[in-house]
Each structure stands twice: as C-alpha cells, then as structure tokens.
Design a protein around this motif. Sequence first.
Motif, PDB file in Angstrom:
ATOM      1  N   CYS A 182       1.937   0.822   4.959  1.00 21.22           N
ATOM      2  CA  CYS A 182       0.705   0.139   4.553  1.00 21.22           C
ATOM      3  C   CYS A 182      -0.206  -0.108   5.764  1.00 21.22           C
ATOM      4  N   VAL A 188      -4.323  -0.263   5.413  1.00 18.00           N
ATOM      5  CA  VAL A 188      -4.823  -1.292   4.490  1.00 18.00           C
ATOM      6  C   VAL A 188      -4.460  -2.678   5.036  1.00 18.00           C
ATOM      7  N   ASN A 190      -2.054  -4.748   4.337  1.00 17.65           N
ATOM      8  CA  ASN A 190      -1.775  -5.763   3.323  1.00 17.65           C
ATOM      9  C   ASN A 190      -0.407  -6.405   3.535  1.00 17.65           C
ATOM     10  N   LEU A 191       0.610  -5.604   3.794  1.00 18.33           N
ATOM     11  CA  LEU A 191       1.973  -6.155   3.865  1.00 18.33           C
ATOM     12  C   LEU A 191       2.320  -6.590   5.282  1.00 18.33           C
ATOM     13  N   MET A 210       0.204  -9.633  -5.327  1.00 13.60           N
ATOM     14  CA  MET A 210      -0.347  -8.293  -5.034  1.00 13.60           C
ATOM     15  C   MET A 210      -1.754  -8.168  -5.615  1.00 13.60           C
ATOM     16  N   VAL A 216      -4.712  -1.817  -2.379  1.00 16.50           N
ATOM     17  CA  VAL A 216      -5.582  -0.914  -3.137  1.00 16.50           C
ATOM     18  C   VAL A 216      -4.775  -0.115  -4.162  1.00 16.50           C
ATOM     19  N   GLN A 217      -3.526  -0.436  -4.266  1.00 12.63           N
ATOM     20  CA  GLN A 217      -2.617   0.181  -5.242  1.00 12.63           C
ATOM     21  C   GLN A 217      -2.464   1.694  -5.079  1.00 12.63           C
ATOM     22  N   CYS A 218      -2.341   2.096  -3.830  1.00 11.17           N
ATOM     23  CA  CYS A 218      -2.109   3.527  -3.584  1.00 11.17           C
ATOM     24  C   CYS A 218      -0.671   3.911  -3.920  1.00 11.17           C
ATOM     25  N   GLY A 219       0.246   2.941  -3.826  1.00 11.22           N
ATOM     26  CA  GLY A 219       1.643   3.208  -4.196  1.00 11.22           C
ATOM     27  C   GLY A 219       2.465   3.874  -3.111  1.00 11.22           C
ATOM     28  N   ARG A 220       1.921   3.984  -1.895  1.00 11.96           N
ATOM     29  CA  ARG A 220       2.697   4.683  -0.853  1.00 11.96           C
ATOM     30  C   ARG A 220       3.889   3.856  -0.380  1.00 11.96           C
ATOM     31  N   CYS A 221       3.797   2.529  -0.504  1.00 13.93           N
ATOM     32  CA  CYS A 221       4.946   1.687  -0.154  1.00 13.93           C
ATOM     33  C   CYS A 221       6.098   1.969  -1.120  1.00 13.93           C
TER      34      CYS A 221
END
Length: 488
Positions: A182, A188, A190-191, A210, A216-221
Amino acid sequence: MENIDININGKVLSVKAESTILEAATANGIAIPTLCALKGIDSRASCRMCVVEVSGARVFQPACATKVSKGMAVNTDTDEIRQSRKTTLELLLSRHAVDCHHCLRIGNSKCDDLDPNFCEMCFFCDCVRDGFCELQALAREYQVDVLPYPQENIEQKIDVSTGSIIRNPNKCIKCRRCVDVCNEVQTVHNLSIINRGSSTKIVPEMDKSMKDSPCVQCGRCVDVCPTGSIFIKEHKDEAVYYAHKYGTDTAAFISSNVLKKLAELFRMDTPVMDAGLVVAGLRKIGMDYVYTDEVVNQLSAQDGKRALLKALDTEKETVIITDSYAAEKFVKQNFAKLAQKLVTYDSPQRIFAKNIKQTFARNQNPDFRLIAITEGGENAAEAYENKSVDFVIPARELYRIFLRTGVDPKQRKPLESDRFEVSRDVLPPMAFFAPVEWSMEKEIKQTEIVLNGKNMKAAISTNLGQAGVLLEQVQNGNSPYKVIRINA
Ligand code: SF4
Ligand code: SF4
C-alpha cells in the motif's frame, strides 16, 4: 553485478554479490520458507520463518535480511532450524483465529493416516483462504499438530465497511506485506503498523474504518496477504443459489486473468486453464450464459480509443485516460486539479454489464444476475458501489465453488462460450488499450501511439506508484508524454 562463491547446504554456488541469502537460495532452487518477504521490497524480517544457520554467527539469521559474503557457509534445513520455525509457527498461530482449527488436519489431531487430498473434499472450514493459506501450508509442513500456546487477541472487530474488501484483524500475522504494498508500491499510504508486542496491529489511516480511510480499494493488499486477514467478500453461496433458481437467469464472464491462477490451483500441467473447461464447469453448475473476455476486452479498447480521439481534439496538454475504478479514486484523492481533465472509458466489466443488459432487455427477461469472474479488488469495489454486476468472483473463490459443488472442470468436455453480437462498425484494435497486468515495478512502460497520422509519446502505469509519478509530472508541467494511461 559481480558473482561470489558461497556454500549452501554443503554445495558451492556462484551467487550475485549483492543478494540476500534468501535471493541466492531461491535463484538456485533452494526453498526457504517466508511469510513476509516480497520480491522488490526491502525485507523487514518480521516473520522469522526464514531463519538459517550462518557460519560464524552465534544465533540463527533471517535469510531475507542477511546479505551473502564471500566464502559464507549456510545451512537452511537442520533439525534445530526446523524446530525454531515450528516454534515461530506455534507463536503466530496463538494470535491467529484458526478457523481451520476444527479440521482434523490441523490444530487438534495427530492423525497422519488421512488422505492428503482430504482437504479437497472437506466442507467444514470457514476461512476464505482455507487450502491456499501460506500459514496453513507451513503449519502442515512443519507438523504443527497441537497449539501449545493460549490464543490471544482474536476477538477484534471485523471491518466490513467497504462491502467489498474485508479486513479480519484476528487472522493478521503482522507480516507487513499489505503495508509495504500500500505504501511503497501503490503509494496510497493508507495502512500502517501501530503499537508493540502482542498489541501490534495493522490499521488504516488514523485507525479509521477502511471506508473512511484514504483506501482506493485497489485490492493489492489482498493479493499479497498470506492469510485470510484481508480478502474480497465472497459470493459463492449467492452465485450458486441464483444459478439454480428457476425463473432467474445467470450470465457470467470469465476474464483471462483467472485462467492462469485456476491452472495453478487445480495443479494442472499447463500454465493456463482452457477457457472452454471453465465454461463447461460453469454451465454444469447451472450458469445460463457464459462469456469469455475476448470481445469485451476489444469493446473496452474501442471505447478507450473513441474517448482518446475525442479528448485529443480539445486537450492541448497531456491526456490522462483510465478505465480503472481505483485509479480514478486515486486521482480524485491525490491530484484534485487533474481530476477535472481525467478521461474515463468503460472497463471490460462495465462493457459486459451493458451488453448483457441490452441483450436481456431485448429478450424481455429482466430477472437475471451478472457475475464477473475476474481478479482485482477494484472490480469488486466498482460492482459493489456502482452495481454494474451483481457479484465479482476471483479465481480462488471459483475454485472453492467447484470443490463444494463437486464439479471438476478438468474432467469436462470443453464447451464454446456465448458470444455477443458485435457491430460491424468497429474501430481497428489499439494495443495501447490492451489489458494490463499489475506489477510491483518502479520502471514505467513508455510507448508510442499513432493517431490521425500523428506519432505521440505515451506511457502506461502498471501500479498506482507509477501513476503517481506520471501525474506529478503533468501537475508540474514537465510531462514528456502526450497521453498517459493509468492503471491501479
Ligand atoms: S485496497 Fe489498495 S489502497 Fe486500500 S489498503 Fe489495500 S493496498 Fe491500500
Ligand atoms: S493483513 Fe495480511 S498482509 Fe497485512 S500484515 Fe496482516 S497477515 Fe500480513
């Protein structure tokens, strides 16, 4: 880069002088377990699973954070090392909600007479990562048959605020992979990790939910999490329910990006599963219409080309174009001024939804459910927030659906997919708008496009970090590109 000789497990190997022990071993086919290392990101040595014995060192060293040196001798798999890794796993499991605990194969039994494929048939585990969890796989390999330490911190609140990306902190092993992706790849920020010792936790910005965070809810995490601590909300029960429901039609599209993963999950000899087998499997489950992504990708690319041609008519500066839901959020959040000039076009998922809705409207059958079988958190977020499709099902979830319904697509005769009627009045394809695979690379892909007889310098981002660099150049007025396509 210079090579040096080191000795691993009694064998002299020539390895890159700058590499870590983990990199050197991996490059030579020697497996060292790790739950935290990510290629391309500096190691944090947080999980301690990769410990090895190094000549001259009094204690075991983390292979991911220890550089090789000339003449170094390393042992990666002694009884003592295995015991140390087993203790590490026991400690990790004491702070991990073991939803697979009641399974006979882990946690409460010393049974070793079960069929190794038993888990393929078991219906009782609740965890979304059951069968694909890196922690579970290592617990099996290191025969963690009992959990010797009391469990703690496994009653924290689960964050379902976004409706698409779920965080279950009770399963988090604090490996930091999500934080690094992230922050360092997606930028981003965020985390982050807060507190110490047993109170350590991973949280979105300011410990918000969240939904209220800058995610941005990319979902890569989700992609890098080794356990079921961050995941895409599952829809397998609803998807199967509607596939069987009389009076309701179901239409699914299979994105090519799931076929590779399915081949891996089904342990096939081929690198990619034949789409015809997946079509046959889905039809057997009860899906009425099944499409592959060939036509929708083409239509999406044409939509992109149309949007770009229109933008080039008026835009004197760099054109920023995207079909990515998460990238759009990223621009609005971090480059508010550029958001006004952002050009968007329909993604394959949105094209699929539009075409199906037109087809079903023509057939006067409005009661249907749309299912996108594709990877990526942004697809799930877009479906949840914009209701383009009803469910997004990633490869792992589809695999679970096949196991639970007893349908083995490998054993089926491949079937043709359904096809959309495509207008003959189509624009020639343009490689610039072909699907892009996410990468952790920093290097940006530069290219050239030719439109209306003009050559233009262009760039494509394969992650949000790259997108940020390209957008900053535009913001500062020094972008060397006429067109940039950003992906998340
Ligand atoms: S979904 Fe993307 S932005 Fe959100 S926390 Fe995960 S990596 Fe960060
Ligand atoms: S959420 Fe997953 S990736 Fe992030 S620290 Fe926890 S276990 Fe690791």
